[in-house]
Write a protein that holds these residues in place. Structure first.
Motif, short mmCIF file in Angstrom:
data_model
loop_
_atom_site.label_atom_id
_atom_site.label_comp_id
_atom_site.label_asym_id
_atom_site.label_seq_id
_atom_site.Cartn_x
_atom_site.Cartn_y
_atom_site.Cartn_z
N TYR A 22 38.48 43.87 30.26
CA TYR A 22 38.88 44.46 28.99
C TYR A 22 39.09 43.39 27.91
N GLU A 23 39.66 42.26 28.29
CA GLU A 23 39.99 41.22 27.32
C GLU A 23 38.82 40.30 26.98
N THR A 24 37.92 40.06 27.94
CA THR A 24 36.87 39.06 27.72
C THR A 24 35.45 39.58 27.91
N GLY A 25 35.29 40.72 28.57
CA GLY A 25 33.97 41.23 28.87
C GLY A 25 33.40 40.73 30.19
N LYS A 26 34.10 39.82 30.85
CA LYS A 26 33.64 39.30 32.14
C LYS A 26 33.67 40.41 33.18
N ASP A 27 32.67 40.47 34.04
CA ASP A 27 32.61 41.47 35.11
C ASP A 27 33.89 41.41 35.93
N HIS A 28 34.56 42.56 36.06
CA HIS A 28 35.85 42.56 36.74
C HIS A 28 35.74 42.27 38.23
N ALA A 29 34.59 42.50 38.83
CA ALA A 29 34.43 42.17 40.25
C ALA A 29 34.50 40.65 40.46
N ILE A 30 33.84 39.93 39.59
CA ILE A 30 33.87 38.46 39.66
C ILE A 30 35.28 37.95 39.33
N ALA A 31 35.86 38.49 38.27
CA ALA A 31 37.22 38.08 37.88
C ALA A 31 38.21 38.38 39.00
N SER A 32 38.07 39.54 39.63
CA SER A 32 38.98 39.90 40.72
C SER A 32 38.86 38.93 41.88
N GLY A 33 37.63 38.54 42.21
CA GLY A 33 37.44 37.56 43.27
C GLY A 33 38.09 36.23 42.95
N GLU A 34 37.96 35.80 41.71
CA GLU A 34 38.58 34.53 41.30
C GLU A 34 40.10 34.61 41.37
N LEU A 35 40.66 35.72 40.92
CA LEU A 35 42.12 35.89 40.94
C LEU A 35 42.65 36.07 42.36
N ALA A 36 41.87 36.69 43.21
CA ALA A 36 42.31 36.99 44.58
C ALA A 36 42.40 35.73 45.45
N ASP A 37 41.60 34.74 45.16
CA ASP A 37 41.52 33.56 46.01
C ASP A 37 42.89 32.94 46.28
N SER A 38 43.63 32.66 45.24
CA SER A 38 44.93 32.01 45.43
C SER A 38 45.95 32.95 46.08
N ILE A 39 45.86 34.23 45.81
CA ILE A 39 46.77 35.19 46.46
C ILE A 39 46.52 35.20 47.96
N LEU A 40 45.26 35.23 48.35
CA LEU A 40 44.92 35.22 49.78
C LEU A 40 45.42 33.94 50.45
N THR A 41 45.30 32.83 49.76
CA THR A 41 45.79 31.55 50.31
C THR A 41 47.31 31.61 50.50
N ARG A 42 48.01 32.05 49.47
CA ARG A 42 49.48 32.13 49.56
C ARG A 42 49.94 33.07 50.67
N CYS A 43 49.14 34.07 50.94
CA CYS A 43 49.53 35.07 51.94
C CYS A 43 49.01 34.75 53.33
N GLY A 44 48.42 33.58 53.51
CA GLY A 44 48.11 33.09 54.84
C GLY A 44 46.78 33.49 55.43
N PHE A 45 45.84 33.94 54.61
CA PHE A 45 44.51 34.27 55.14
C PHE A 45 43.74 32.98 55.38
#
Length: 160
Positions: free
Chosen positions: A75-98
């Protein structure tokens, strides 16, 4: 499901869901909120069981919870949300022990969740669960939805 609960309590995850909610406040079409994410998780888990795929439950739920967390970025930048979600998810997955191989599988599914063609089982069931999670039968905006502009019909269950 300790790691899934970690995702649900993660400050960044909660922030991203709040941003989605804020930017979709006046949206007439489907929202990308916690209800949608949990619906995708549950449907993906059912597909996993029906197809005897043996994908671990935490993997299925992590991919479902995180697949749309970057919708606000689109919504804010026009970047595909699937790609953005993958980028944002990476650090969450790390913090949660995956582990790295788990992360790679989950991130691949998140990044490709809008594509119809899939090689990996997790990617395929996430795509299908995302489509099946929408209650289009009773949607007031159905006639204006891009999903139905070319005559697509909503069916209760479909295979790809």
């Amino acid at each position: 499901m300790k790691r899934v609960n970690c995702i649900l309590e993660d400050d960044d995850f909660l922030s991203y869901i709040a941003k989605n909610k804020e930017l979709e406040q006046d949206r007439m079409f489907c929202h990308h909120d916690i209800n949608h994410l949990l619906d995708v998780c549950r449907i993906a888990w059912i597909l996993n069981l029906e197809e005897n795929l043996s994908i671990p439950k935490e993997t299925v739920y992590a991919s479902g919870l995180l697949h749309d967390i970057g919708r606000w970025v689109e919504y804010e930048t026009g970047k595909d949300h699937a790609i953005a979600s993958g980028e944002l998810a990476d650090s969450i997955l790390t913090r949660c022990g995956f582990l790295n191989d788990e992360k790679a599988n989950i991130l691949r599914a998140i990044i490709s969740h809008r594509n119809k063609e899939h090689r990996a089982d997790l990617s395929r069931i996430l795509y299908r669960a995302d489509k099946l999670s929408r209650p289009c039968f009773h949607c007031d905006a159905k006639s204006r939805c891009k999903r139905f502009q070319k005559g697509e019909k909503q069916i209760l269950y479909f295979r790809y």
